[in-house]
Write a protein that holds these residues in place. Sequence first.
Motif, PDB file in Angstrom:
ATOM      1  N   SER A   1      50.976  34.658  35.455  1.00  0.00           N
ATOM      2  CA  SER A   1      51.573  34.772  36.782  1.00  0.00           C
ATOM      3  C   SER A   1      50.530  35.202  37.805  1.00  0.00           C
ATOM      4  CB  SER A   1      52.727  35.776  36.756  1.00  0.00           C
ATOM      5  OG  SER A   1      53.186  36.050  38.059  1.00  0.00           O
TER       6      SER A   1
ATOM      7  N   LYS B   1      51.057  37.077  40.210  1.00  0.00           N
ATOM      8  CA  LYS B   1      51.333  38.453  40.612  1.00  0.00           C
ATOM      9  C   LYS B   1      51.210  39.432  39.448  1.00  0.00           C
ATOM     10  CE  LYS B   1      54.265  37.627  44.632  1.00  0.00           C
ATOM     11  NZ  LYS B   1      55.556  37.951  45.302  1.00  0.00           N
TER      12      LYS B   1
ATOM     13  N   GLN C   1      54.728  33.061  40.915  1.00  0.00           N
ATOM     14  CA  GLN C   1      55.668  33.950  40.244  1.00  0.00           C
ATOM     15  C   GLN C   1      57.057  33.329  40.134  1.00  0.00           C
ATOM     16  OE1 GLN C   1      55.160  36.811  38.779  1.00  0.00           O
ATOM     17  NE2 GLN C   1      57.289  37.440  38.431  1.00  0.00           N
TER      18      GLN C   1
END
Length: 377
Positions: A74, A76, A110
Amino acid sequence: MYQDDISSITSDLDTHSIQVIYLSVFFAYNKLGAAFYDSTSAIIYFIPDVEETSRFDITQQILTDIQPSMVICSAKTSDEYYKALNEYLNIQTIDPNNISNNTKLQLVPQAYFHKDTVERTILTLKSLYPLTCDTDDKKRAYISAKMPFNIPNTLSAIGGLLPVIEERCPALSYEFDFLAGNILALRPYDLNALMIVHPFTFRALEIFNPSFHPSIYKANTTNNLREVNSLFAFLKRCVSSIGNRKLRSWCLKPCRSPEILQRRYDVVQFFLDPNQYELLRTLRDHLKPVVNIPSLLRKVFDQNTKISVWKQIIESMRATLRIRMALVPFRMNTYFFDDFCSKLTDDLPRLMNIIETSVRKRKFEIYYLDYCLLLTF
């Protein structure tokens, strides 16, 4: 019956069936979820949520065990986990002799890791369910027996994997779901049953000793390496490409389960008996026409599937039935023989007859169409 077609198709499949593994990891709340996709088997293997250590030892174990071609993460994710992941990849997977084989790290948005979206997508994949599962409740009950939905990090990891499969492994036909032809099953993956071996250990023990292929035509290709003067090269006596890949995976990931090892020892001891030489030779002859069925099943999803693909499926099924007939008298000798014969039910010959009838009918229609065109012109 179809021997002329089989030889050409088998060589073509072996040339193009290069294994590519995509690994997706999702780390949140000190728990790690992971899933990876094997392109040769078209199966997603998932690792249920597990408590990660402060040094991210589980991540390192997964990378060493699976040896992925690409790692998906991801965008994030935490900086600490991203740095550790990058460090492990740089240490373990860089091969100065073959840069194309190095593992790549790809960050995806994300939004792909949303758990609810992944659940809905899994319920829409028709290739995962039998025909009797015609409602969402039946599908959820069926898939929950294989993969529980109470593992949020693992579901998120599968979500990061799906767009990569869609992009790099396009579906064979848009008539079906975009992933139906590329995901044939969901299976759990147990890290505890395998022994993690450091790559330097393989090199020191000369278990694997890859060298560049002498042919100039394979110099700049992905399969330009071959095994020479290694333990794997001496052990490799398989008659099919599936057997070669299976033996390689066993060498890369040694099993440490006493039950599984004992079953393998029983089979080896059985075939070491000189009285079983004829059976061994018969099985080797029957294994030659068997090819990678999952790769053929992916082609079946195409609306314009060639007759040659169906012929190869028939030949593989016929060879499998011959193997079962050869092993039936010995099914009580080992657990493997009994398990193999019990899984091959009478549905297999019935299915083979249906496919053969359909192939003959379609072949007749093609010949009739050619005859009509010939009369027209």
